[in-house]
Design a protein around this motif. Sequence first.
Motif, PDB file in Angstrom:
ATOM      1  N   GLU A   8       0.890  -1.610   0.419  1.00 16.11           N
ATOM      2  CA  GLU A   8      -0.237   0.160   0.444  1.00 16.11           C
ATOM      3  C   GLU A   8       0.965   1.205   0.068  1.00 16.11           C
ATOM      4  OE1 GLU A   8      -3.858   2.682   0.791  1.00 16.11           O
ATOM      5  OE2 GLU A   8      -3.103   1.018   0.372  1.00 16.11           O
ATOM      6  N   ARG A   9       0.625   1.923  -0.795  1.00 16.69           N
ATOM      7  CA  ARG A   9       1.305   3.324  -1.293  1.00 16.69           C
ATOM      8  C   ARG A   9       2.800   3.413  -1.562  1.00 16.69           C
ATOM      9  NH1 ARG A   9      -2.207   7.351   2.366  1.00 16.69           N
ATOM     10  NH2 ARG A   9      -4.209   6.436   1.864  1.00 16.69           N
ATOM     11  N   THR A  10       2.747   2.113  -2.238  1.00 11.19           N
ATOM     12  CA  THR A  10       4.440   1.635  -2.185  1.00 11.19           C
ATOM     13  C   THR A  10       5.183   1.129  -0.805  1.00 11.19           C
ATOM     14  OG1 THR A  10       5.193   4.606  -2.124  1.00 11.19           O
ATOM     15  CG2 THR A  10       4.575   3.558  -4.196  1.00 11.19           C
ATOM     16  N   GLY A  11       4.077   1.240  -0.499  1.00 12.30           N
ATOM     17  CA  GLY A  11       4.538   0.293   1.416  1.00 12.30           C
ATOM     18  C   GLY A  11       5.276   1.378   1.839  1.00 12.30           C
ATOM     19  N   ALA A  99       6.352  -9.315   2.378  1.00 11.81           N
ATOM     20  CA  ALA A  99       5.977  -8.472   2.146  1.00 11.81           C
ATOM     21  C   ALA A  99       4.388  -9.254   2.969  1.00 11.81           C
ATOM     22  CB  ALA A  99       5.544  -7.267   1.280  1.00 11.81           C
ATOM     23  N   CYS A 100       3.868 -10.495   1.840  1.00  8.81           N
ATOM     24  CA  CYS A 100       2.477 -11.237   2.190  1.00  8.81           C
ATOM     25  C   CYS A 100       2.612 -11.764   3.521  1.00  8.81           C
ATOM     26  CB  CYS A 100       2.454 -11.674   1.304  1.00  8.81           C
ATOM     27  SG  CYS A 100       2.017 -10.732  -0.819  1.00  8.81           S
ATOM     28  N   GLN A 101       3.819 -12.020   3.879  1.00 12.24           N
ATOM     29  CA  GLN A 101       3.877 -12.836   5.307  1.00 12.24           C
ATOM     30  C   GLN A 101       3.635 -12.413   6.262  1.00 12.24           C
ATOM     31  OE1 GLN A 101       4.619 -16.760   5.184  1.00 12.24           O
ATOM     32  NE2 GLN A 101       4.535 -16.008   3.362  1.00 12.24           N
ATOM     33  N   VAL A 102       3.998 -11.154   6.336  1.00 13.79           N
ATOM     34  CA  VAL A 102       3.190 -10.036   7.731  1.00 13.79           C
ATOM     35  C   VAL A 102       2.143  -9.054   7.040  1.00 13.79           C
ATOM     36  CG1 VAL A 102       6.155 -10.090   8.325  1.00 13.79           C
ATOM     37  CG2 VAL A 102       5.199  -8.083   7.220  1.00 13.79           C
ATOM     38  N   VAL A 105      -4.670  -9.121   6.810  1.00 17.28           N
ATOM     39  CA  VAL A 105      -5.819  -9.467   6.004  1.00 17.28           C
ATOM     40  C   VAL A 105      -6.066  -8.476   4.875  1.00 17.28           C
ATOM     41  CG1 VAL A 105      -6.997  -7.390   7.399  1.00 17.28           C
ATOM     42  CG2 VAL A 105      -8.089  -9.664   5.842  1.00 17.28           C
ATOM     43  N   PHE A 106      -5.184  -7.751   4.951  1.00 14.70           N
ATOM     44  CA  PHE A 106      -4.219  -6.628   4.018  1.00 14.70           C
ATOM     45  C   PHE A 106      -3.657  -6.816   2.925  1.00 14.70           C
ATOM     46  CE2 PHE A 106      -5.266  -3.845   8.354  1.00 14.70           C
ATOM     47  CZ  PHE A 106      -6.470  -3.798   7.458  1.00 14.70           C
ATOM     48  N   LEU A 107      -3.516  -7.588   2.901  1.00 12.59           N
ATOM     49  CA  LEU A 107      -2.384  -8.291   1.795  1.00 12.59           C
ATOM     50  C   LEU A 107      -2.884  -9.987   1.247  1.00 12.59           C
ATOM     51  CD1 LEU A 107       1.183  -7.344   2.533  1.00 12.59           C
ATOM     52  CD2 LEU A 107      -0.384  -6.836   0.163  1.00 12.59           C
ATOM     53  N   TYR A 108      -4.377 -10.133   1.441  1.00 12.17           N
ATOM     54  CA  TYR A 108      -5.178 -11.372   1.345  1.00 12.17           C
ATOM     55  C   TYR A 108      -6.020 -11.591   0.485  1.00 12.17           C
ATOM     56  CZ  TYR A 108      -3.750 -12.933   5.699  1.00 12.17           C
ATOM     57  OH  TYR A 108      -3.054 -14.374   7.081  1.00 12.17           O
ATOM     58  N   ASP A 477      -9.047   0.951   2.933  1.00 10.10           N
ATOM     59  CA  ASP A 477     -10.527   1.117   1.671  1.00 10.10           C
ATOM     60  C   ASP A 477     -11.546  -0.232   1.283  1.00 10.10           C
ATOM     61  OD1 ASP A 477     -10.825   4.980   0.990  1.00 10.10           O
ATOM     62  OD2 ASP A 477      -9.371   4.062   2.016  1.00 10.10           O
ATOM     63  N   TRP A 478     -10.278  -0.617   0.873  1.00  9.23           N
ATOM     64  CA  TRP A 478     -11.132  -1.773   0.448  1.00  9.23           C
ATOM     65  C   TRP A 478     -11.688  -2.812   1.716  1.00  9.23           C
ATOM     66  CZ3 TRP A 478     -11.762  -5.432  -4.112  1.00  9.23           C
ATOM     67  CH2 TRP A 478     -11.894  -4.289  -5.417  1.00  9.23           C
ATOM     68  N   GLN A 479     -11.278  -3.583   2.810  1.00  9.39           N
ATOM     69  CA  GLN A 479     -11.027  -3.946   3.544  1.00  9.39           C
ATOM     70  C   GLN A 479     -12.314  -3.166   4.533  1.00  9.39           C
ATOM     71  OE1 GLN A 479     -10.960  -6.976   5.190  1.00  9.39           O
ATOM     72  NE2 GLN A 479      -9.247  -6.815   3.018  1.00  9.39           N
ATOM     73  N   MET A 480     -12.919  -2.382   4.298  1.00 14.40           N
ATOM     74  CA  MET A 480     -13.581  -0.910   4.868  1.00 14.40           C
ATOM     75  C   MET A 480     -15.115  -1.907   4.174  1.00 14.40           C
ATOM     76  SD  MET A 480     -13.812   0.643   7.327  1.00 14.40           S
ATOM     77  CE  MET A 480     -14.686   1.341   7.682  1.00 14.40           C
TER      78      MET A 480
END
Length: 679
Positions: A8-11, A99-102, A105-108, A477-480
């Motif tokens: 997110e946001r180039t990290g 990054a996906c390991q940590v 829910v925001f990277l699922y 926003d997506w998770q909301m």
Amino acid sequence: MPRAARPERTGKVAAQGLYGPEGILPARKTLRPQGKGRWQQLWETPTLLWEAPRLGLDTAQGLELLSLLGALLALGALLLSPLRHPVVYLLLWAAYLSACQVGQVFLYFQWDSLLLETGFLAVLVAPLRPASHRKQAPQGGRAGALPHEDLPFWLVRWLLFRLMFASGVVKLTSRCPAWWGLTALTYHYETQCLPTPAAWFAHHLPVWLHKLSVVATFLIEIAVPPLFFAPIRRLRLAAFYSQVLLQVLIIITGNYNFFNLMTLVLTTALLDDQHLAAEPGHGSRKKTTTSWPKALLATLSLLLELAVYGLLAYGTVHYFGLEVDWQQRTIHSRTTFTFHQFSQWLKTLTLPTVWLGVASLAWELLSALWRWTQVRGWLRKFSAAVKLSLVSTATVALFLISLVPYSYVEPGTHGRLWTGAHRLFGAVEHLQLANSYGLFRRMTGLGGRPEEIEFMYKPGNLSRPPPVVVPHQPRLDWQMWFAALGPHTHSPWFTSLVLRLLQGKEPVIRLIQSQVARYPFHKQPPTYVRAQRYKYWFSQPGEQGQWWRRQWVEEFFPPVSLGDPTLETLLRQFGLQDKSPPRARSANSTLAQALHWTRTQLSPLEAPALLWGLLVAIGAVRVVQALLAPWSLRSSPLAPASGEKRRPAPHKDSGAASEQATPAPNPWTSSSRTARRKK
């Protein structure tokens, strides 16, 4: 092919808001040493962030550093051909996997899995050495191609097939009445997470056109993908353009970050050099007289192609009951088959598609082996044999691994797979080398889209037009949007968000409003926070200045304050209370200070503007490179002087003359001219 490892946001900015010590879901909780060996720990949880403490950084700072380095490396690969190397793409894949390991829910999301799988395939697709270093192409193959080079592109086609076919099938196996009734698109445009302004216009198209669009979606996603492996070139091109049409329409009407752009990249595996006119002078070749066997073969190919088009047209009309109403100028459609019939069809077809993949891969392997036999010179032949063996083994292994998640679309097929494929998949499942897909399985929000508090990107203000944020994905926003589909207890992270807003944590506030001064409580945190659920609908034509209509539904989250028993109970219930303070890191280290300075510089920028700025800059650099390329060739010592004409060389030295007069091959194309051999 791969994209930068870019959370997110180039990290850089959102890493602290999502995963920092004061973020919504602190990443340090996911990396708890359990007394295991270093390499065992790395294998079970493959992330480079285990090494962050060695640099004096916490997990979130390590994620920032990893994202920044990954973005810079990816930009370098886009601009500099020497960086388009398997090692570079392997580093990018490792960075995103880390990054996906940590990411929790925001990277699922499925596109995160798709990016990982695509990124790993890019390691195989990337050439081991620049094209300009290749001296001679194998006879009978593509100019400049090595025997093994087509195999990774076949894996890309297989990935595209699995993605599209599964996405079409799950829409029907879910038994969603909107998909079965062909009415899904009458809801989709206004109920998707982040619609674009064009979605408002698409939503108000006639219902019959929406239903016909659903029929076209089923045709493109279910019936067309087997043509990816068709032996007839024009069928593959037709499949390519149908996929491009679908993805472009999705991009126009919805903000799906990099997903559709990456799918478009995957579709290029259906093209060839002839279609791209990569070979110089290809279009100017004169037509030659063909022998009667070739003419007969061309005629049979044309007849087969027409038969395929006819079969697709007949099946579409028959199974979806298409009828033209000339008086009302509409096309009526309906599903004429039942769920049981579709299940039986799927059970009959899924295993043959596996064998289609086996047959197609076998043909590619045999073709590669034949091209290897045409290589001249024992040293080059040995080198080509080693590369072909390695790439062939990797290709077959990845194909076997992918069969397991692909077979999830039909349980019967899953149980009939070779047990060796199951064991191989289980051994590397945590590396996400192959994944199952199935987008838009069910159409949600049929009674209007539910919303809570106002954010930067998702609908809130009724008069604000939907934004265009592609290729950025605002993860919060997506998770909301997902959270609003059910009670807040189904989204435990929401309670942590409420806590951070009550505490006035700036990294979290920036996820809601990048310009902190515009946040209503930027001077003092709110005493109470609650969330209201609304349902939103697109406004009707003629409602001036209004993009949305809304209706209050219920209270989504009760009013709470710091120390409120309700809030404390929820935090304890979801395990969000962290009594242990984070381990101290050296905030004065040069690396930590550099990260803090970079974060400070990027914080005021909105992510879409930042990403589009980078894309425009890359495009400008590539244009300059293209303009300067002819001048660099002219200044080359091998190029003729100004006004000097090339003279034909004597016949006996034609090979040497060709080698001297032919410029170096273009690194942006996949083929190059082959020097003539001396006679």
